[in-house]
Write an enzyme that holds these catalytic residues in place. Sequence first.
Site, PDB file in Angstrom:
ATOM      1  N   THR A  78      -4.060   8.474  -7.724  1.00 22.98           N
ATOM      2  CA  THR A  78      -3.821   9.400  -8.834  1.00 22.98           C
ATOM      3  C   THR A  78      -2.518   9.103  -9.582  1.00 22.98           C
ATOM      4  O   THR A  78      -2.398   9.464 -10.746  1.00 22.98           O
ATOM      5  CB  THR A  78      -3.782  10.853  -8.338  1.00 22.98           C
ATOM      6  N   ASP A 251      -5.986   3.666   4.513  1.00 20.30           N
ATOM      7  CA  ASP A 251      -5.285   4.514   3.543  1.00 20.30           C
ATOM      8  C   ASP A 251      -3.881   3.994   3.228  1.00 20.30           C
ATOM      9  O   ASP A 251      -3.047   4.714   2.680  1.00 20.30           O
ATOM     10  CB  ASP A 251      -5.214   5.980   3.981  1.00 20.30           C
TER      11      ASP A 251
HETATM   12  C1  0GY Z   1      -5.358   9.317  -0.085  1.00 17.37           C
HETATM   13  C2  0GY Z   1      -4.789  10.661  -0.092  1.00 17.37           C
HETATM   14  C3  0GY Z   1      -3.931  11.210  -1.000  1.00 17.37           C
HETATM   15  C4  0GY Z   1      -3.603  10.700  -2.283  1.00 17.37           C
HETATM   16  C5  0GY Z   1      -4.409  10.025  -3.113  1.00 17.37           C
HETATM   17  O1  0GY Z   1      -4.924   9.067  -5.130  1.00 17.37           O
HETATM   18  C6  0GY Z   1      -4.073   9.681  -4.497  1.00 17.37           C
HETATM   19  O2  0GY Z   1      -2.989  10.018  -4.954  1.00 17.37           O
HETATM   20  O3  0GY Z   1      -5.598   9.636  -2.726  1.00 17.37           O
HETATM   21  C7  0GY Z   1      -3.307  12.482  -0.653  1.00 17.37           C
HETATM   22  O4  0GY Z   1      -2.197  12.766  -1.135  1.00 17.37           O
HETATM   23  O5  0GY Z   1      -3.894  13.245   0.148  1.00 17.37           O
HETATM   24  O6  0GY Z   1      -6.532   9.159   0.132  1.00 17.37           O
HETATM   25  O7  0GY Z   1      -4.627   8.370  -0.291  1.00 17.37           O
END
Ligand code: 0GY
Length: 296
Positions: A78, A251
């Site tokens: 994100t 992850d």
């Molecule tokens: C993950 C979990 C997280 C973040 C994101 O795209 C992201 O920012 O996925 C989270 O903060 O739980 O899957 O990496």
Amino acid sequence: MSTFTMDADWLVYCQNPTKPRFTLPAGSIDAHCHVFGPGDQFPYAPERKYTPCDAPAEKLFALRDFLGFERNVIVQATCHGADNRAVVDALHKAHGRARGIATVRANVTDQELAELDAAGVRGLRFNFVKRLVDTTPPEVLAQLAARIAPMGWHTVIYFEAADLPSLYDFLKSLPTIVVVDHMGRPDVSKSVDGPEFALFVQLMRECPNIWSKVTCPERLTKTGPSQYADVVPFARHLVETFPDRVLWGTDWPHPNLKAHMPDDGYLVDFIPSIAPTAELQHKLLVANPDRLYFSR
Ligand code: 0GY
């Protein structure tokens, strides 16, 4: 000097992971990982909710080789919003050993989708986690899903367990394979047989097109890193009940962990506790992600 300063409470990924004791099967795929920046080259999105440390493709590939994976699925994070250039660059550098999951806005053109496909993108991520994104209305996401279904792409959905009841019908309605991040983020202090997780299991039972990543014990645990024992029953239940619809990933570089940064070698050593036989391990790490991501 980077244009971006990572958040003051940001934890940088483990610099010296231990070599896993568990030997991954040949052809294993890390099916959930990210790249961040580097910010000077691939700027973080103005609408981001966090500023991470840089975690470029080269570091991801070094980790892949060190842990014993052969391939990666790189998921748009994100902090890059709907600018997929860092993922596309990593796919290019992977020389066929990676596939990607993108994030797009409703106004994405067919030409842009075709270019992402050519780069190795095989799906779109829809995110409902409020601390990470300003939510997009489900009807907009449904239209995007209808556009990518004929391309053979799937949707990756991130939500928290408390939101499953309100998302249930939407998830059931999607015309693609649907991959749920991190088991729908169950509260692992509750019983694996309790109503909350039972609803997620029911969703997977009802919908043969719904898959789950049995990932992120470090994110879900309430008791801490010692074997991630509280997460094991949840992940193992899904692996044993739906052996052909589960995926696993590191992850890396583990965004937004505030208390504990896992040793990635130790995370690999968690796998046999959730997939106890060689057959289940092969499905989880090789056959399932290979079928979903690398069939073309
Ligand atoms: C993950 C979990 C997280 C973040 C994101 O795209 C992201 O920012 O996925 C989270 O903060 O739980 O899957 O990496």
